[in-house]
Enzyme design. Structure first.
Site, PDB file in Angstrom:
ATOM      1  N   THR A  47       0.821  -1.217   0.000  1.00 25.90           N
ATOM      2  CA  THR A  47       0.000   0.000   0.000  1.00 25.90           C
ATOM      3  C   THR A  47       0.852   1.262   0.000  1.00 25.90           C
ATOM      4  O   THR A  47       0.457   2.286  -0.558  1.00 25.90           O
ATOM      5  CB  THR A  47      -0.958  -0.031   1.220  1.00 25.90           C
ATOM      6  OG1 THR A  47      -1.905  -1.077   0.987  1.00 25.90           O
ATOM      7  CG2 THR A  47      -1.705   1.274   1.400  1.00 25.90           C
ATOM      8  N   SER A  84       1.381  -7.439  -0.534  1.00 24.53           N
ATOM      9  CA  SER A  84       2.101  -8.457   0.234  1.00 24.53           C
ATOM     10  C   SER A  84       1.299  -9.734   0.433  1.00 24.53           C
ATOM     11  O   SER A  84       1.837 -10.731   0.897  1.00 24.53           O
ATOM     12  CB  SER A  84       2.585  -7.897   1.574  1.00 24.53           C
ATOM     13  OG  SER A  84       1.530  -7.704   2.468  1.00 24.53           O
ATOM     14  N   THR A 118       1.626  -4.294   4.362  1.00 19.34           N
ATOM     15  CA  THR A 118       1.503  -4.598   5.793  1.00 19.34           C
ATOM     16  C   THR A 118       0.894  -5.973   6.057  1.00 19.34           C
ATOM     17  O   THR A 118       1.022  -6.501   7.157  1.00 19.34           O
ATOM     18  CB  THR A 118       0.650  -3.529   6.506  1.00 19.34           C
ATOM     19  OG1 THR A 118      -0.669  -3.550   5.968  1.00 19.34           O
ATOM     20  CG2 THR A 118       1.264  -2.152   6.364  1.00 19.34           C
ATOM     21  N   ASP A 119       0.224  -6.550   5.049  1.00 21.71           N
ATOM     22  CA  ASP A 119      -0.512  -7.788   5.309  1.00 21.71           C
ATOM     23  C   ASP A 119       0.388  -8.939   5.762  1.00 21.71           C
ATOM     24  O   ASP A 119       0.023  -9.693   6.664  1.00 21.71           O
ATOM     25  CB  ASP A 119      -1.318  -8.207   4.067  1.00 21.71           C
ATOM     26  CG  ASP A 119      -2.533  -7.296   3.871  1.00 21.71           C
ATOM     27  OD1 ASP A 119      -2.926  -6.613   4.831  1.00 21.71           O
ATOM     28  OD2 ASP A 119      -3.078  -7.273   2.753  1.00 21.71           O
TER      29      ASP A 119
HETATM   30  N1  ASP Z   1      -2.620  -4.871   0.436  1.00 22.23           N
HETATM   31  C1  ASP Z   1      -1.585  -4.265   1.127  1.00 22.23           C
HETATM   32  C2  ASP Z   1      -0.387  -5.181   1.228  1.00 22.23           C
HETATM   33  O1  ASP Z   1       0.379  -5.213   0.320  1.00 22.23           O
HETATM   34  C3  ASP Z   1      -1.971  -3.802   2.473  1.00 22.23           C
HETATM   35  C4  ASP Z   1      -0.976  -2.861   3.006  1.00 22.23           C
HETATM   36  O2  ASP Z   1       0.135  -2.735   2.526  1.00 22.23           O
HETATM   37  O3  ASP Z   1      -1.321  -2.211   3.998  1.00 22.23           O
HETATM   38  O4  ASP Z   1      -0.183  -5.874   2.207  1.00 22.23           O
END
Ligand code: ASP
Length: 355
Positions: A47, A84, A118-119
């Site tokens: 993100t 992620s 973050t995932d």
């Molecule tokens: N979908 C995103 C990721 O790549 C979520 C994030 O980064 O907060 O994990």
């Protein structure tokens, strides 16, 4: 451009890198680049890099934070460009190799920042922590809001992460995770909120430091750390599944792990290590077929107690406790531990030392 072709074209990244260095110093000229610590940014997507146009490249990401030029001389490379949820264990090995290479190339490099979704950030950060052989800091960061959102947190997180990576006191702390002005040790950090910018916490330890406009403050001394897992010769990680507990669970995750030939399974048990009857039956079968079973908890905080371990310890069955590690982190440790040994007593000792 795919991740792989990007990696192979490293010399092109170097060319891009000098234009980026130029770009940063024009934007905020006052500090002489030579006097600043050097920080290398390895970008993977997430993100922090997402926008209405899709995932932006690391050059654009860095250009959006001209203040970086006051904190460090930044070099960069794009290793992956994915959300992620698409990161797989092979990518952890790739990232570890890039980190090794970056430290090896530049003995004066102060630290490395990895930008990541973050995932699965806690899994990547913990893996990199378990294999970190260099004293210099690796700082993982990301964002909860996309790069073009009102109140985007990515720029501040990136600047904080670079400041931490450039900080002398960040050494010998393994991999750190920096989000929302807090510094967490990878071992303790978990994603604890689905949406808020304060998404990460370390329930068992609290943050190890904070990032303020005046500087970075560490609250704890560098921890004593067990030896890193060597990765030489490791081309792929053993497969390990996770079985989730719920009222009436039949242990399908354990059964599938056994039937599909995985090396081990982590159980996200109830409370401090209890399982349903169906799970206990499946675990008995799995153990008798040589699967390694690690007991963690679905609760997300706190210790799994040896004496519970699904009630199987009382039967003398060798189930390993995950300690404070949540199921996804226990899985990372088990995958690495299985590259070293398959002997249950040794695996237990590894979990005691690293969890
Ligand atoms: N979908 C995103 C990721 O790549 C979520 C994030 O980064 O907060 O994990």
């Amino acid at each position: 451009m795919t991740a792989t072709s990007r990696v192979r074209r490293w010399p092109r990244s170097v060319a891009a890198l000098s234009s980026m260095a130029a770009l940063i110093s024009t934007a905020a000229a006052p500090v002489a680049a030579q006097s600043l610590p050097r920080v290398h940014v390895i970008a993977t997507g997430g993100t922090i890099a997402s926008s209405a146009q899709g995932l932006i490249g690391v050059d654009q990401l860095l250009a959006g934070v001209p203040e970086l030029a006051t904190a460090a001389t930044v070099t960069f490379e794009q290793v992956l460009r994915v959300g992620s949820s698409r990161v797989v264990p092979k990518d952890w090995l790739t990232l570890a190799r890039h980190i090794d290479e970056a430290f090896g190339r530049d003995p004066q490099l102060a630290g490395i920042v990895v930008t990541h979704g973050t995932d699965t950030m806690e899994e990547t950060a913990f893996f990199l922590d378990l294999v970190a052989a260099d004293d210099r800091p690796v700082v993982v960061t990301g964002a909860m809001r996309s790069s073009d959102a009102v109140g985007a947190d990515g720029p501040a997180n990136l600047l904080s992460a670079v400041r931490v990576a450039a900080h002398g006191e960040a050494r010998r702390r393994g991999v750190l995770l920096v989000m929302n002005d807090e510094v967490h040790e990878a071992r303790f950090a978990i994603k604890a909120h689905t949406l808020r910018v304060q998404a990460f916490s370390s329930p068992e330890a609290g943050p190890t430091g904070i990032v303020e406009s005046e500087g970075v403050r560490f609250r704890t001394a560098p921890p004593s750390r067990p030896d890193p897992f060597p990765l030489s010769g490791v081309e792929a990680l053993p497969e390990v599944g996770i079985d989730y507990s719920f009222a009436g669970a039949a242990g399908e995750g354990v059964r599938i792990a056994r039937e599909s030939g995985m090396s081990g399974v982590v159980v996200a048990a109830f409370g401090s290590g209890r399982v349903s009857e169906g799970q206990a039956d499946e675990i008995r079968t799995a153990l008798s077929r040589g699967l390694v079973v690690v007991m963690s908890s679905r609760v997300g905080q706190g210790l799994v107690r040896d004496e519970y371990n699904g009630g199987l310890a009382a039967e003398g069955r060798n189930v390993i406790s995950a300690g404070i590690l949540n199921p996804q982190k226990a899985r990372v440790l088990l995958m690495l531990a299985l590259t070293r040994t398959r002997v249950l007593t040794e695996l237990s000792r590894i979990f005691e030392a690293y969890s």
